[in-house]
Motif scaffolding. Structure first.
Motif, PDB file in Angstrom:
ATOM      1  N   UNK A  79       0.807  -1.226   0.000  1.00 48.47           N
ATOM      2  CA  UNK A  79       0.000   0.000   0.000  1.00 48.47           C
ATOM      3  C   UNK A  79       0.839   1.276   0.000  1.00 48.47           C
ATOM      4  N   UNK A  80       2.095   1.158   0.408  1.00 53.63           N
ATOM      5  CA  UNK A  80       2.978   2.324   0.504  1.00 53.63           C
ATOM      6  C   UNK A  80       3.995   2.367  -0.632  1.00 53.63           C
ATOM      7  N   UNK A  81       3.841   1.480  -1.602  1.00 50.79           N
ATOM      8  CA  UNK A  81       4.805   1.393  -2.708  1.00 50.79           C
ATOM      9  C   UNK A  81       4.077   1.515  -4.034  1.00 50.79           C
ATOM     10  N   UNK A  82       3.175   2.479  -4.111  1.00 48.32           N
ATOM     11  CA  UNK A  82       2.277   2.583  -5.266  1.00 48.32           C
ATOM     12  C   UNK A  82       3.010   2.866  -6.571  1.00 48.32           C
ATOM     13  N   UNK A  83       4.238   3.384  -6.516  1.00 45.15           N
ATOM     14  CA  UNK A  83       4.968   3.680  -7.735  1.00 45.15           C
ATOM     15  C   UNK A  83       5.739   2.485  -8.272  1.00 45.15           C
ATOM     16  N   UNK A  84       5.846   1.428  -7.482  1.00 44.51           N
ATOM     17  CA  UNK A  84       6.619   0.267  -7.914  1.00 44.51           C
ATOM     18  C   UNK A  84       5.808  -0.608  -8.860  1.00 44.51           C
ATOM     19  N   UNK A  85       6.530  -1.253  -9.781  1.00 48.31           N
ATOM     20  CA  UNK A  85       5.880  -2.174 -10.708  1.00 48.31           C
ATOM     21  C   UNK A  85       5.249  -3.320  -9.920  1.00 48.31           C
ATOM     22  N   UNK A  87       2.639  -2.992  -7.962  1.00 51.31           N
ATOM     23  CA  UNK A  87       1.845  -2.489  -6.838  1.00 51.31           C
ATOM     24  C   UNK A  87       0.387  -2.290  -7.225  1.00 51.31           C
ATOM     25  N   UNK A  88       0.145  -1.747  -8.420  1.00 47.71           N
ATOM     26  CA  UNK A  88      -1.224  -1.456  -8.836  1.00 47.71           C
ATOM     27  C   UNK A  88      -2.126  -2.675  -8.824  1.00 47.71           C
ATOM     28  N   UNK A  89      -1.742  -3.760  -9.510  1.00 46.12           N
ATOM     29  CA  UNK A  89      -2.605  -4.943  -9.508  1.00 46.12           C
ATOM     30  C   UNK A  89      -2.837  -5.516  -8.108  1.00 46.12           C
ATOM     31  N   UNK A  90      -1.815  -5.533  -7.273  1.00 44.04           N
ATOM     32  CA  UNK A  90      -1.982  -6.069  -5.923  1.00 44.04           C
ATOM     33  C   UNK A  90      -2.896  -5.192  -5.083  1.00 44.04           C
ATOM     34  N   UNK A  91      -2.755  -3.897  -5.196  1.00 39.19           N
ATOM     35  CA  UNK A  91      -3.599  -2.992  -4.420  1.00 39.19           C
ATOM     36  C   UNK A  91      -5.044  -2.989  -4.901  1.00 39.19           C
ATOM     37  N   UNK A  92      -5.254  -3.225  -6.192  1.00 34.37           N
ATOM     38  CA  UNK A  92      -6.622  -3.241  -6.730  1.00 34.37           C
ATOM     39  C   UNK A  92      -7.341  -4.550  -6.430  1.00 34.37           C
TER      40      UNK A  92
END
Length: 209
Positions: A79-85, A87-92
């Motif tokens: 949740x704190x690494x939104x810029x990393x490759x 991160x988006x799919x895992x957070x969504x």
């Protein structure tokens, strides 16, 4: 469980050593249970082919089914690494969490699997929705294996032997045949394979002249 065409597929994605250890591939403090001293064993083998395999796995909609320890590791970082490759799919994704207790699930879109875990996961597979993926979660995987709930294994096997640690196919795993449906080898020697359950183990014997 035999999967019908309308069921959600459950995929186990695991980094493994040659001797089957899956514990703490990503860092020394990831999982030190039972005195495990080799955390981070996979990091130096990461290359373009391994990255491409993970991009392929996570490049389509999916939800997660996670054990409590893996959930806590992921929730403390992604949740704190939104810029990393990645991160988006895992957070969504919706995160379905197996736990013996009633933890506070702070990561967005997290849902506790209520009651019996195997029954809960079986029910999730019957629902509409994207593919279900299991990352890490060694203890949870043993439950899924015992109840025949895994539809596909994405195994990335790295050229290292550790001798001890949590294993994907631990003692008590039910015998089963597997079908290799896709494979490649990375520049650093990782064997990347996609396997599907193929029924019972077929026993044979070499004849004598």
């Amino acid at each position: 469980m035999e999967r019908t065409p309308t069921m959600r597929k459950l995929v186990v994605s695991t980094f493994l050593t040659l001797d089957g250890v899956m514990q703490a591939p990503g860092g020394p403090s990831e999982d030190e249970e039972n005195g495990f001293a080799h955390g981070g064993w996979m990091v130096n083998y990461w290359d373009d082919q391994v990255a491409a395999a993970m991009d392929d796995l996570m490049g389509k909609p999916f939800d997660l089914v996670l054990g409590r320890k893996t959930y806590d590791i992921f929730a403390s970082y992604w949740p704190h690494a939104s810029e990393e490759e990645g991160a988006g799919p895992l957070n969504r994704a919706v995160k379905y969490v197996a736990s013996r207790g009633r933890p506070t699930l702070s990561w967005d879109k997290s849902v506790l699997i209520e009651g019996d875990v195997a029954e809960g996961v079986a029910a999730l597979k019957q629902q509409d929705g994207p593919e279900l993926q299991v990352h890490g979660s060694a203890d949870l995987i043993q439950t899924l294996l015992r109840h025949n709930l895994v539809d596909e294994f994405r195994l990335l096997v790295f050229p290292v032997v550790l001798g001890s640690g949590k294993r994907l196919f631990a003692d008590g795993t039910l015998p089963a045949g597997m079908k290799l449906v896709q494979s490649t080898v990375s520049s650093n020697g990782a064997v990347i394979g996609k396997y599907e359950p193929a029924g019972e183990v077929v026993i044979g014997e070499f004849g004598q002249d």
